[in-house]
Design an enzyme around this catalytic site. Structure first.
Site, PDB file in Angstrom:
ATOM      1  N   GLU A 129      40.214   4.978 -73.202  1.00  0.00           N
ATOM      2  CA  GLU A 129      40.973   5.955 -72.426  1.00  0.00           C
ATOM      3  C   GLU A 129      42.371   5.456 -72.093  1.00  0.00           C
ATOM      4  OE1 GLU A 129      42.568   7.886 -68.774  1.00  0.00           O
ATOM      5  OE2 GLU A 129      42.046   5.781 -69.057  1.00  0.00           O
ATOM      6  N   GLU A 130      42.483   4.159 -71.836  1.00  0.00           N
ATOM      7  CA  GLU A 130      43.782   3.609 -71.430  1.00  0.00           C
ATOM      8  C   GLU A 130      44.809   3.632 -72.560  1.00  0.00           C
ATOM      9  OE1 GLU A 130      44.551   3.306 -68.498  1.00  0.00           O
ATOM     10  OE2 GLU A 130      42.824   2.678 -67.317  1.00  0.00           O
ATOM     11  N   ASP A 157      40.331   1.835 -61.222  1.00  0.00           N
ATOM     12  CA  ASP A 157      40.485   2.614 -62.453  1.00  0.00           C
ATOM     13  C   ASP A 157      39.845   1.871 -63.609  1.00  0.00           C
ATOM     14  OD1 ASP A 157      41.259   4.391 -64.409  1.00  0.00           O
ATOM     15  OD2 ASP A 157      43.329   3.715 -64.478  1.00  0.00           O
ATOM     16  N   ASP A 160      37.180   0.855 -70.381  1.00  0.00           N
ATOM     17  CA  ASP A 160      38.260  -0.067 -70.747  1.00  0.00           C
ATOM     18  C   ASP A 160      39.266  -0.158 -69.605  1.00  0.00           C
ATOM     19  OD1 ASP A 160      39.041   2.648 -71.258  1.00  0.00           O
ATOM     20  OD2 ASP A 160      40.706   1.936 -72.486  1.00  0.00           O
ATOM     21  N   GLU A 217      36.931   9.565 -61.824  1.00  0.00           N
ATOM     22  CA  GLU A 217      37.997   8.670 -61.400  1.00  0.00           C
ATOM     23  C   GLU A 217      38.010   8.611 -59.871  1.00  0.00           C
ATOM     24  OE1 GLU A 217      40.481   6.909 -62.973  1.00  0.00           O
ATOM     25  OE2 GLU A 217      40.569   7.704 -65.008  1.00  0.00           O
ATOM     26  N   HIS A 249      35.604   6.052 -68.253  1.00  0.00           N
ATOM     27  CA  HIS A 249      35.972   5.106 -69.304  1.00  0.00           C
ATOM     28  C   HIS A 249      35.634   3.676 -68.888  1.00  0.00           C
ATOM     29  CE1 HIS A 249      39.773   3.630 -67.409  1.00  0.00           C
ATOM     30  NE2 HIS A 249      39.845   4.864 -66.920  1.00  0.00           N
TER      31      HIS A 249
END
Length: 196
Positions: free
Chosen positions: A138-139, A105, A78, A163, A76
């Site tokens: 995603e967040e 992250d 974001d 990740e 991701h």
């Protein structure tokens, strides 16, 4: 890729605000990735508009319009950080640690995907069907990208979410997931201390 080179690739990503509800910032991350994969050559890049409140997603493939992937790499683009965080806490390296918003992250994972593919032997690349999917939300639970993610993942033999490893270096091979509930209450509004 040497560590110093990796960190140079990572730095502008860390120094860009790109919270889930910051479409312009997420768009800048998508622009930087587009430039990187275009410069590599041999990659097809599609920008995916998912919703006006989030930035674009990216689908990067080594074959044009594939209906199958040997591997789909997901990361991701974001973060959870508000506007201004990148200026307040810019990228820095102290010893063996890098710091800044999204460094673990998951901007490092996004750059790790790029680093691995940039050094992949073209003969190996051409034998495989590879997809890279970068979602912009995603967040916040992938609320807009979920159908797109699932559709692309169903085409893949393997899906790897890139990740970070744990602090001790161990591999993260599953997550607990999340769920959304809508709860409806009936009754009289009150407060236990002031208005029972």
């Amino acid at each position: 890729m040497k560590k110093e080179t990796f960190l140079e690739h990572l730095k502008p990503f860390i120094n860009t605000d790109c919270g889930s509800y910051q479409p312009a910032g997420v768009g800048k991350i998508a622009d930087m990735l587009t430039e990187k994969y275009t410069a590599l050559g041999g990659w097809h890049i599609k920008r995916q508009h998912l919703h006006d409140e989030v930035g674009p997603g990216l689908l990067i493939t080594n074959r044009e319009n594939p209906d199958h992937y040997d591997v789909l790499l997901v990361g991701h683009i974001d973060t959870v950080f508000p506007e201004g965080t990148a200026a307040a806490r810019p990228f820095k390296v102290e010893g063996d640690r890098a710091y800044g918003p999204g460094v673990a992250d998951m901007k490092n994972g996004v750059i790790a995907i790029y680093a691995a593919l940039s050094e992949l032997d073209p003969a190996v690349r051409d034998k495989l069907s590879i997809g890279v999917l970068h979602n912009p939300d995603e967040e916040i639970g992938s609320i807009h990208s979920d159908p797109w993610l699932l559709a692309e993942a169903k085409k893949a033999d393997r899906v790897l979410v890139c990740e970070s490893a744990r602090a001790d270096g161990s591999l993260v091979n599953r997550r607990k997931g999340n769920a959304t509930f809508i709860i409806t209450y009936h009754g009289v509004a009150s407060h236990a201390g002031n208005d029972p």
